[in-house]
Design a protein around this motif. Structure first.
Motif, PDB file in Angstrom:
ATOM      1  N   ASN A 114       0.829  -1.192   0.000  1.00 59.34           N
ATOM      2  CA  ASN A 114       0.000   0.000   0.000  1.00 59.34           C
ATOM      3  C   ASN A 114       0.873   1.256   0.000  1.00 59.34           C
ATOM      4  O   ASN A 114       1.951   1.275   0.597  1.00 59.34           O
ATOM      5  CB  ASN A 114      -0.901   0.027   1.241  1.00 59.34           C
ATOM      6  CG  ASN A 114      -1.911  -1.093   1.245  1.00 59.34           C
ATOM      7  OD1 ASN A 114      -2.322  -1.563   0.177  1.00 59.34           O
ATOM      8  ND2 ASN A 114      -2.327  -1.529   2.427  1.00 59.34           N
ATOM      9  N   ILE A 115       0.395   2.305  -0.662  1.00 57.28           N
ATOM     10  CA  ILE A 115       1.075   3.592  -0.666  1.00 57.28           C
ATOM     11  C   ILE A 115       0.259   4.559   0.180  1.00 57.28           C
ATOM     12  O   ILE A 115      -0.942   4.737  -0.036  1.00 57.28           O
ATOM     13  CB  ILE A 115       1.220   4.138  -2.099  1.00 57.28           C
ATOM     14  CG1 ILE A 115       2.126   3.208  -2.929  1.00 57.28           C
ATOM     15  CG2 ILE A 115       1.791   5.553  -2.092  1.00 57.28           C
ATOM     16  CD1 ILE A 115       2.210   3.588  -4.390  1.00 57.28           C
ATOM     17  N   VAL A 116       0.892   5.170   1.146  1.00 61.19           N
ATOM     18  CA  VAL A 116       0.227   6.137   2.011  1.00 61.19           C
ATOM     19  C   VAL A 116       0.843   7.502   1.749  1.00 61.19           C
ATOM     20  O   VAL A 116       2.046   7.710   1.960  1.00 61.19           O
ATOM     21  CB  VAL A 116       0.391   5.762   3.504  1.00 61.19           C
ATOM     22  CG1 VAL A 116      -0.313   6.792   4.390  1.00 61.19           C
ATOM     23  CG2 VAL A 116      -0.162   4.361   3.762  1.00 61.19           C
ATOM     24  N   GLY A 117       0.014   8.427   1.265  1.00 59.50           N
ATOM     25  CA  GLY A 117       0.532   9.736   0.916  1.00 59.50           C
ATOM     26  C   GLY A 117      -0.312  10.855   1.481  1.00 59.50           C
ATOM     27  O   GLY A 117      -1.454  10.665   1.910  1.00 59.50           O
ATOM     28  N   TYR A 118       0.257  12.070   1.453  1.00 58.31           N
ATOM     29  CA  TYR A 118      -0.378  13.258   2.008  1.00 58.31           C
ATOM     30  C   TYR A 118      -0.182  14.402   1.026  1.00 58.31           C
ATOM     31  O   TYR A 118       0.911  14.593   0.490  1.00 58.31           O
ATOM     32  CB  TYR A 118       0.237  13.609   3.367  1.00 58.31           C
ATOM     33  CG  TYR A 118       0.202  12.446   4.336  1.00 58.31           C
ATOM     34  CD1 TYR A 118      -0.813  12.308   5.272  1.00 58.31           C
ATOM     35  CD2 TYR A 118       1.170  11.445   4.271  1.00 58.31           C
ATOM     36  CE1 TYR A 118      -0.857  11.219   6.131  1.00 58.31           C
ATOM     37  CE2 TYR A 118       1.135  10.345   5.127  1.00 58.31           C
ATOM     38  CZ  TYR A 118       0.114  10.243   6.052  1.00 58.31           C
ATOM     39  OH  TYR A 118       0.078   9.162   6.896  1.00 58.31           O
ATOM     40  N   ILE A 119      -1.252  15.154   0.803  1.00 57.64           N
ATOM     41  CA  ILE A 119      -1.238  16.218  -0.193  1.00 57.64           C
ATOM     42  C   ILE A 119      -1.712  17.512   0.451  1.00 57.64           C
ATOM     43  O   ILE A 119      -2.687  17.518   1.224  1.00 57.64           O
ATOM     44  CB  ILE A 119      -2.173  15.875  -1.373  1.00 57.64           C
ATOM     45  CG1 ILE A 119      -1.825  14.506  -1.966  1.00 57.64           C
ATOM     46  CG2 ILE A 119      -2.124  16.956  -2.439  1.00 57.64           C
ATOM     47  CD1 ILE A 119      -2.966  13.909  -2.761  1.00 57.64           C
ATOM     48  N   PHE A 120      -1.030  18.598   0.147  1.00 54.62           N
ATOM     49  CA  PHE A 120      -1.488  19.922   0.564  1.00 54.62           C
ATOM     50  C   PHE A 120      -1.353  20.832  -0.645  1.00 54.62           C
ATOM     51  O   PHE A 120      -0.289  20.902  -1.265  1.00 54.62           O
ATOM     52  CB  PHE A 120      -0.644  20.459   1.721  1.00 54.62           C
ATOM     53  CG  PHE A 120      -1.150  21.770   2.278  1.00 54.62           C
ATOM     54  CD1 PHE A 120      -2.107  21.787   3.282  1.00 54.62           C
ATOM     55  CD2 PHE A 120      -0.682  22.978   1.793  1.00 54.62           C
ATOM     56  CE1 PHE A 120      -2.589  22.981   3.792  1.00 54.62           C
ATOM     57  CE2 PHE A 120      -1.154  24.183   2.292  1.00 54.62           C
ATOM     58  CZ  PHE A 120      -2.100  24.190   3.298  1.00 54.62           C
ATOM     59  N   GLN A 121      -2.451  21.507  -0.986  1.00 56.68           N
ATOM     60  CA  GLN A 121      -2.455  22.411  -2.136  1.00 56.68           C
ATOM     61  C   GLN A 121      -2.700  23.828  -1.654  1.00 56.68           C
ATOM     62  O   GLN A 121      -3.543  24.073  -0.791  1.00 56.68           O
ATOM     63  CB  GLN A 121      -3.549  22.011  -3.128  1.00 56.68           C
ATOM     64  CG  GLN A 121      -3.646  22.909  -4.354  1.00 56.68           C
ATOM     65  CD  GLN A 121      -4.670  22.399  -5.348  1.00 56.68           C
ATOM     66  OE1 GLN A 121      -4.756  21.208  -5.619  1.00 56.68           O
ATOM     67  NE2 GLN A 121      -5.466  23.305  -5.889  1.00 56.68           N
ATOM     68  N   THR A 122      -1.979  24.776  -2.227  1.00 58.42           N
ATOM     69  CA  THR A 122      -2.111  26.155  -1.763  1.00 58.42           C
ATOM     70  C   THR A 122      -1.737  27.132  -2.863  1.00 58.42           C
ATOM     71  O   THR A 122      -1.004  26.803  -3.794  1.00 58.42           O
ATOM     72  CB  THR A 122      -1.211  26.415  -0.537  1.00 58.42           C
ATOM     73  OG1 THR A 122      -1.446  27.733  -0.048  1.00 58.42           O
ATOM     74  CG2 THR A 122       0.260  26.289  -0.894  1.00 58.42           C
ATOM     75  N   ASN A 123      -2.249  28.361  -2.719  1.00 63.22           N
ATOM     76  CA  ASN A 123      -1.811  29.482  -3.528  1.00 63.22           C
ATOM     77  C   ASN A 123      -1.375  30.625  -2.614  1.00 63.22           C
ATOM     78  O   ASN A 123      -1.230  31.761  -3.042  1.00 63.22           O
ATOM     79  CB  ASN A 123      -2.928  29.953  -4.465  1.00 63.22           C
ATOM     80  CG  ASN A 123      -2.387  30.672  -5.680  1.00 63.22           C
ATOM     81  OD1 ASN A 123      -2.207  31.873  -5.660  1.00 63.22           O
ATOM     82  ND2 ASN A 123      -2.111  29.923  -6.745  1.00 63.22           N
ATOM     83  N   ASN A 124      -1.168  30.294  -1.334  1.00 61.56           N
ATOM     84  CA  ASN A 124      -0.754  31.287  -0.337  1.00 61.56           C
ATOM     85  C   ASN A 124       0.707  31.666  -0.513  1.00 61.56           C
ATOM     86  O   ASN A 124       1.442  31.052  -1.295  1.00 61.56           O
ATOM     87  CB  ASN A 124      -0.951  30.737   1.079  1.00 61.56           C
ATOM     88  CG  ASN A 124      -2.392  30.794   1.528  1.00 61.56           C
ATOM     89  OD1 ASN A 124      -3.303  30.896   0.715  1.00 61.56           O
ATOM     90  ND2 ASN A 124      -2.601  30.732   2.826  1.00 61.56           N
ATOM     91  N   VAL A 125       1.131  32.626   0.250  1.00 65.02           N
ATOM     92  CA  VAL A 125       2.529  33.034   0.291  1.00 65.02           C
ATOM     93  C   VAL A 125       3.377  31.883   0.809  1.00 65.02           C
ATOM     94  O   VAL A 125       3.026  31.244   1.803  1.00 65.02           O
ATOM     95  CB  VAL A 125       2.696  34.267   1.207  1.00 65.02           C
ATOM     96  CG1 VAL A 125       4.165  34.638   1.356  1.00 65.02           C
ATOM     97  CG2 VAL A 125       1.909  35.449   0.646  1.00 65.02           C
TER      98      VAL A 125
END
Length: 233
Positions: A1-12
């Protein structure tokens, strides 16, 4: 199994580093650096040397940070063929090798050296054979940019000495980033350094010792930090 984490932003965004002491740069884990710099999210940054200095060019708030940690001119001596991520003073994103940018002309404000390209023009260009650890199944940290100029933080859990959830190869994380919509992406420091912090909490399962059942953060030299748009300092 692959366990991943994603965070998307357009902030500074900014690149932060612990305070340097004498001839050695102090290392701190990603959570500690996130708290020290009021980051709403953060990932570990680029590779570093045994003395705690960055393995390639490093720019913090418009200054090239010196290896000795106490230079008033903050001039880094080494160069690298690795690519990196940075920002201009007016918060435009930069991705590529440090030498391809005229730091003065683009008003470079932050820059952290990573490793190689994972995604370029929307294609997975990661090659396991072109990197000594590329074929290793390990934890990975990457930063990407989609076609709408959103930044993607991606961390894949892993443990090189574990049979369960050992991680991914470079080609595999390249494929993951393409599927997430990355148009460009680079490989940051991985393995036991891979850590993601959101809202002052570690959200992944870092394995600083690369052994089973021990969850711990590794002290690192740099962190890529997301700042609040309301309080960007």
């Amino acid at each position: 199994n692959i366990v991943g984490y994603i965070f998307q932003t357009n902030n500074v965004l900014s690149v932060v580093t612990p305070t340097a002491i004498s001839q050695r740069q102090r290392l701190k884990n990603t959570l500690r650096q996130a708290k020290d710099n009021n980051c709403i999210a953060a990932i570990n940054g680029g590779p570093y040397n045994s003395d705690g200095t960055s393995s390639g060019p490093l720019v913090i708030q418009g200054r090239r940070v010196a290896k000795d940690g106490n230079s008033s001119t903050h001039v880094t001596t080494g160069t690298t063929n690795f690519v990196g991520f940075g920002t201009t003073q007016n918060q435009q994103w930069l991705m590529g090798s440090f030498d391809q940018f005229d730091a003065g002309a683009v008003n470079m404000w932050n820059f952290v050296t990573g490793f190689g390209w994972l995604v370029y023009n929307g294609e997975n260009v990661a090659k396991n054979t072109e990197n000594p650890t590329g074929a290793d199944i390990a934890a990975r940290t990457a930063i990407g940019l989609d076609r709408n100029s959103n930044i993607l933080f991606v961390v894949i859990d892993g443990c090189e000495r574990c049979s369960r959830n050992p991680g991914v190869t470079l080609e595999e994380i390249g494929s993951i980033l393409v599927n997430l919509g990355a148009w460009y992406a680079i490989n940051l420091d991985g393995g036991g350094s891979s850590t993601m912090v959101v809202d002052m909490k570690v959200v992944n399962q870092p394995t600083c010792l690369d052994v089973p059942f021990i969850v711990c953060q590794r002290p690192v030299a740099t962190v890529v930090c997301v700042k609040s748009t309301r309080y960007p300092w």
